[in-house]
Design a protein around this motif. Sequence first.
Motif, PDB file in Angstrom:
ATOM      1  N   ILE A  40      -2.332 -71.309 -74.488  1.00  5.22           N
ATOM      2  CA  ILE A  40      -1.629 -70.205 -73.762  1.00  5.22           C
ATOM      3  C   ILE A  40      -1.422 -70.428 -72.341  1.00  5.22           C
ATOM      4  O   ILE A  40      -0.704 -70.207 -71.661  1.00  5.22           O
ATOM      5  CB  ILE A  40      -2.068 -68.792 -74.177  1.00  5.22           C
ATOM      6  CG1 ILE A  40      -1.491 -68.241 -75.526  1.00  5.22           C
ATOM      7  CG2 ILE A  40      -1.473 -67.658 -73.121  1.00  5.22           C
ATOM      8  CD1 ILE A  40      -1.895 -67.007 -76.074  1.00  5.22           C
ATOM      9  N   GLY A  41      -3.016 -70.766 -71.765  1.00  3.66           N
ATOM     10  CA  GLY A  41      -3.277 -70.957 -70.373  1.00  3.66           C
ATOM     11  C   GLY A  41      -2.190 -72.363 -70.055  1.00  3.66           C
ATOM     12  O   GLY A  41      -1.687 -72.324 -68.765  1.00  3.66           O
ATOM     13  N   ARG A  42      -2.278 -73.270 -70.800  1.00  2.00           N
ATOM     14  CA  ARG A  42      -1.437 -74.620 -70.512  1.00  2.00           C
ATOM     15  C   ARG A  42      -0.114 -74.028 -70.275  1.00  2.00           C
ATOM     16  O   ARG A  42       0.708 -74.546 -69.432  1.00  2.00           O
ATOM     17  CB  ARG A  42      -1.689 -75.676 -71.565  1.00  2.00           C
ATOM     18  CG  ARG A  42      -2.988 -76.414 -71.446  1.00  2.00           C
ATOM     19  CD  ARG A  42      -3.167 -77.745 -72.239  1.00  2.00           C
ATOM     20  NE  ARG A  42      -2.859 -77.277 -73.719  1.00  2.00           N
ATOM     21  CZ  ARG A  42      -4.031 -76.765 -74.486  1.00  2.00           C
ATOM     22  NH1 ARG A  42      -4.846 -76.882 -74.012  1.00  2.00           N
ATOM     23  NH2 ARG A  42      -3.502 -76.694 -75.854  1.00  2.00           N
ATOM     24  N   ALA A  43       0.436 -73.307 -71.202  1.00  2.00           N
ATOM     25  CA  ALA A  43       1.773 -72.788 -71.268  1.00  2.00           C
ATOM     26  C   ALA A  43       2.271 -72.066 -70.120  1.00  2.00           C
ATOM     27  O   ALA A  43       2.978 -72.424 -69.590  1.00  2.00           O
ATOM     28  CB  ALA A  43       2.027 -72.189 -72.485  1.00  2.00           C
ATOM     29  N   GLN A  44       1.262 -71.242 -69.735  1.00  6.16           N
ATOM     30  CA  GLN A  44       1.508 -70.538 -68.324  1.00  6.16           C
ATOM     31  C   GLN A  44       1.472 -71.510 -67.067  1.00  6.16           C
ATOM     32  O   GLN A  44       2.277 -71.250 -66.344  1.00  6.16           O
ATOM     33  CB  GLN A  44       0.136 -69.397 -68.103  1.00  6.16           C
ATOM     34  CG  GLN A  44       0.210 -68.472 -69.024  1.00  6.16           C
ATOM     35  CD  GLN A  44      -0.818 -67.113 -68.750  1.00  6.16           C
ATOM     36  OE1 GLN A  44      -1.864 -67.815 -68.062  1.00  6.16           O
ATOM     37  NE2 GLN A  44      -0.902 -66.435 -69.424  1.00  6.16           N
ATOM     38  N   SER A  45       0.487 -72.651 -67.225  1.00  8.03           N
ATOM     39  CA  SER A  45       0.585 -73.548 -65.998  1.00  8.03           C
ATOM     40  C   SER A  45       2.003 -74.296 -66.055  1.00  8.03           C
ATOM     41  O   SER A  45       2.607 -74.251 -65.073  1.00  8.03           O
ATOM     42  CB  SER A  45      -0.412 -74.477 -66.167  1.00  8.03           C
ATOM     43  OG  SER A  45      -1.653 -73.919 -66.235  1.00  8.03           O
ATOM     44  N   GLU A  46       2.369 -74.600 -67.471  1.00  5.72           N
ATOM     45  CA  GLU A  46       3.643 -75.142 -67.352  1.00  5.72           C
ATOM     46  C   GLU A  46       5.095 -74.372 -66.712  1.00  5.72           C
ATOM     47  O   GLU A  46       5.653 -74.577 -66.068  1.00  5.72           O
ATOM     48  CB  GLU A  46       4.208 -75.657 -68.862  1.00  5.72           C
ATOM     49  CG  GLU A  46       3.044 -76.967 -69.165  1.00  5.72           C
ATOM     50  CD  GLU A  46       3.370 -77.245 -70.865  1.00  5.72           C
ATOM     51  OE1 GLU A  46       4.188 -76.524 -71.181  1.00  5.72           O
ATOM     52  OE2 GLU A  46       2.848 -78.250 -70.808  1.00  5.72           O
ATOM     53  N   THR A  47       4.788 -72.993 -67.235  1.00  9.14           N
ATOM     54  CA  THR A  47       5.804 -72.092 -67.069  1.00  9.14           C
ATOM     55  C   THR A  47       5.648 -71.823 -65.476  1.00  9.14           C
ATOM     56  O   THR A  47       6.779 -71.564 -65.028  1.00  9.14           O
ATOM     57  CB  THR A  47       5.453 -70.813 -67.766  1.00  9.14           C
ATOM     58  OG1 THR A  47       5.524 -70.794 -69.217  1.00  9.14           O
ATOM     59  CG2 THR A  47       6.225 -69.640 -67.345  1.00  9.14           C
ATOM     60  N   ALA A  48       4.461 -71.915 -64.889  1.00 10.75           N
ATOM     61  CA  ALA A  48       4.311 -71.363 -63.301  1.00 10.75           C
ATOM     62  C   ALA A  48       5.141 -72.702 -62.523  1.00 10.75           C
ATOM     63  O   ALA A  48       5.768 -72.487 -61.638  1.00 10.75           O
ATOM     64  CB  ALA A  48       2.831 -71.406 -62.938  1.00 10.75           C
ATOM     65  N   GLY A  49       4.818 -74.031 -63.431  1.00 12.29           N
ATOM     66  CA  GLY A  49       5.513 -75.085 -62.525  1.00 12.29           C
ATOM     67  C   GLY A  49       6.936 -75.002 -62.793  1.00 12.29           C
ATOM     68  O   GLY A  49       7.850 -75.038 -61.720  1.00 12.29           O
ATOM     69  N   ARG A  50       7.327 -74.639 -63.855  1.00 14.68           N
ATOM     70  CA  ARG A  50       8.865 -74.414 -64.120  1.00 14.68           C
ATOM     71  C   ARG A  50       9.413 -73.301 -63.268  1.00 14.68           C
ATOM     72  O   ARG A  50      10.637 -73.383 -62.841  1.00 14.68           O
ATOM     73  CB  ARG A  50       9.099 -74.122 -65.393  1.00 14.68           C
ATOM     74  CG  ARG A  50       8.934 -75.368 -66.535  1.00 14.68           C
ATOM     75  CD  ARG A  50       9.149 -75.045 -67.717  1.00 14.68           C
ATOM     76  NE  ARG A  50       9.069 -76.359 -68.901  1.00 14.68           N
ATOM     77  CZ  ARG A  50       9.060 -76.161 -70.006  1.00 14.68           C
ATOM     78  NH1 ARG A  50       9.424 -75.062 -70.593  1.00 14.68           N
ATOM     79  NH2 ARG A  50       8.844 -77.204 -70.886  1.00 14.68           N
ATOM     80  N   LEU A  51       8.556 -72.225 -63.234  1.00 16.16           N
ATOM     81  CA  LEU A  51       9.070 -71.122 -62.211  1.00 16.16           C
ATOM     82  C   LEU A  51       9.150 -71.504 -60.868  1.00 16.16           C
ATOM     83  O   LEU A  51      10.022 -71.172 -60.101  1.00 16.16           O
ATOM     84  CB  LEU A  51       8.133 -69.874 -62.290  1.00 16.16           C
ATOM     85  CG  LEU A  51       8.118 -69.175 -63.648  1.00 16.16           C
ATOM     86  CD1 LEU A  51       7.188 -68.124 -63.881  1.00 16.16           C
ATOM     87  CD2 LEU A  51       9.592 -68.509 -63.678  1.00 16.16           C
ATOM     88  N   ALA A  52       8.177 -72.457 -60.305  1.00 14.83           N
ATOM     89  CA  ALA A  52       8.266 -72.804 -58.975  1.00 14.83           C
ATOM     90  C   ALA A  52       9.822 -73.805 -58.725  1.00 14.83           C
ATOM     91  O   ALA A  52      10.413 -73.665 -57.822  1.00 14.83           O
ATOM     92  CB  ALA A  52       7.163 -73.660 -58.579  1.00 14.83           C
ATOM     93  N   THR A  53       9.945 -74.498 -59.905  1.00 12.93           N
ATOM     94  CA  THR A  53      11.179 -75.404 -59.541  1.00 12.93           C
ATOM     95  C   THR A  53      12.483 -74.419 -59.727  1.00 12.93           C
ATOM     96  O   THR A  53      13.429 -74.624 -59.194  1.00 12.93           O
ATOM     97  CB  THR A  53      11.186 -76.234 -60.940  1.00 12.93           C
ATOM     98  OG1 THR A  53       9.923 -77.248 -60.827  1.00 12.93           O
ATOM     99  CG2 THR A  53      12.429 -77.407 -60.791  1.00 12.93           C
ATOM    100  N   MET A  54      12.533 -73.324 -60.497  1.00 10.35           N
ATOM    101  CA  MET A  54      13.192 -72.642 -60.657  1.00 10.35           C
ATOM    102  C   MET A  54      13.601 -71.621 -59.266  1.00 10.35           C
ATOM    103  O   MET A  54      14.474 -71.541 -58.987  1.00 10.35           O
ATOM    104  CB  MET A  54      13.344 -71.678 -61.804  1.00 10.35           C
ATOM    105  CG  MET A  54      13.443 -72.100 -63.134  1.00 10.35           C
ATOM    106  SD  MET A  54      13.243 -70.940 -64.632  1.00 10.35           S
ATOM    107  CE  MET A  54      14.351 -69.826 -64.433  1.00 10.35           C
ATOM    108  N   ALA A  55      12.572 -71.312 -58.827  1.00  4.11           N
ATOM    109  CA  ALA A  55      12.815 -70.689 -57.483  1.00  4.11           C
ATOM    110  C   ALA A  55      12.930 -71.551 -56.456  1.00  4.11           C
ATOM    111  O   ALA A  55      13.997 -71.045 -55.559  1.00  4.11           O
ATOM    112  CB  ALA A  55      11.287 -70.214 -56.976  1.00  4.11           C
ATOM    113  N   GLU A  56      12.889 -72.787 -56.374  1.00  2.00           N
ATOM    114  CA  GLU A  56      13.212 -73.673 -55.651  1.00  2.00           C
ATOM    115  C   GLU A  56      15.075 -73.909 -55.793  1.00  2.00           C
ATOM    116  O   GLU A  56      15.828 -73.680 -54.696  1.00  2.00           O
ATOM    117  CB  GLU A  56      12.839 -75.111 -55.415  1.00  2.00           C
ATOM    118  CG  GLU A  56      13.168 -76.243 -54.557  1.00  2.00           C
ATOM    119  CD  GLU A  56      12.682 -77.613 -54.560  1.00  2.00           C
ATOM    120  OE1 GLU A  56      12.791 -78.420 -53.697  1.00  2.00           O
ATOM    121  OE2 GLU A  56      11.666 -77.604 -55.359  1.00  2.00           O
ATOM    122  N   ILE A  57      15.314 -74.018 -57.182  1.00  2.00           N
ATOM    123  CA  ILE A  57      16.739 -74.085 -57.202  1.00  2.00           C
ATOM    124  C   ILE A  57      17.462 -72.787 -56.946  1.00  2.00           C
ATOM    125  O   ILE A  57      18.482 -73.037 -56.194  1.00  2.00           O
ATOM    126  CB  ILE A  57      16.897 -74.503 -58.791  1.00  2.00           C
ATOM    127  CG1 ILE A  57      16.372 -75.792 -59.209  1.00  2.00           C
ATOM    128  CG2 ILE A  57      18.314 -74.260 -59.222  1.00  2.00           C
ATOM    129  CD1 ILE A  57      16.302 -76.108 -60.574  1.00  2.00           C
TER     130      ILE A  57
END
Length: 388
Positions: free
Chosen positions: A62-79
């Motif tokens: 779940i932590g790794r998934a949260q890290s991936e989700t955070a990265g994806r969220l950062a990418t989404m925030a930039e987009i």
Amino acid sequence: MTWADAVPVALGIGGRVFSGPVVLVGAVLALGLAFFAGYRLGRRAGFVGDDAGALDRRLAEIGRAQSETAGRLATMAEIFGSRQADLARALTERLDGLGHRIGQSMTESTRATHENLRRLAERLAVIDRADRTIGELTGHVVALERIFSDKQARGAFGQGRMEAIVRDALPEGAYAFQATLSNGTRPDCVIRLPNGQPALAIDAKFPLEAWNRVRAAETAEAVKLAEAQFRRDVGKHVDDIRARYLLPGETQDTALMFVPSEALFADLHERFGDVVDRALSGRVVVVSPSLLMLSIQVVQSLLRDERMREQAHIVQAEVRRLIEDVGRLADRTAALERHFAQAVQDVDQIAISADKIARRGARIESLELGTAAPGVGEEPAPRRGARG
């Protein structure tokens, strides 16, 4: 379309609007808190025995998934940031274009409004002038209605029109207004005819009360009653004119009843022919302003003929004098002609003498002197009394 495009751009909660990245971060945090709360509850419930290791591994995943989700969220925030800037720029351009179009539309609308207001002002000015004219006409109509409603004023109106026509056509002394006849009556006008003929009486008080009632009647019964009253009033007026103004030897056996309106005269002949026939049978002629003017012109011609007959002896004397002058002119013309004939003869004699002098001068110039006997080559002496 990617999964990021399906995420809402903004979310409104409690009257406040949140952008897409903020919403995603909040969702991930809420998911992590939910897992942590489940883990705490599992441990409290005694489910951390043999499955504790599995649970730790699950939490690590779940932590790794949260890290991936955070990265994806950062990418989404930039987009989402870039898209929000593009959206803001597009909105600004559209708002600028819309403002320009609205400005042009408002300018054209203002120009059209000013033009319409100018035309409206012109039309209002025309309407104002027409309203003043209508007001003046209304005043005149009211005054005329007052004149026609008042019997005395109505008589003065007809009298005024009749007097104007008579004064314009006849000379002074050929008419008289309100003259008293031998029976004590006073017609509105008396026209004196030539050659000692009886005078012509004119009445200008046409009855208009019943006529106004005929025009004001609305129902067929009211019209019938008003017409009957009008016939009675006109008949009585005709009888009064015949009894008062037709005096044998003093006035003509025909009198004139003056109607001060051409329209009333035409309507009278069209609708009340029996009234006109009754007046004619009583030797009362109904005349309008134009017919009265024509009658006055006939009288004027009679007066002119009478004046010419009165001056006939003067004309004859002048013609005799003219003939005498023409005779004297003929005598003097004949004498002048004789003088001209004698002058022509004298001129001929002068021409002969001049010719003789010219020939003698020619002979003197050619030295033909002394060889001829006296008298040879000369013209014989003129006879006694002749010129030359």
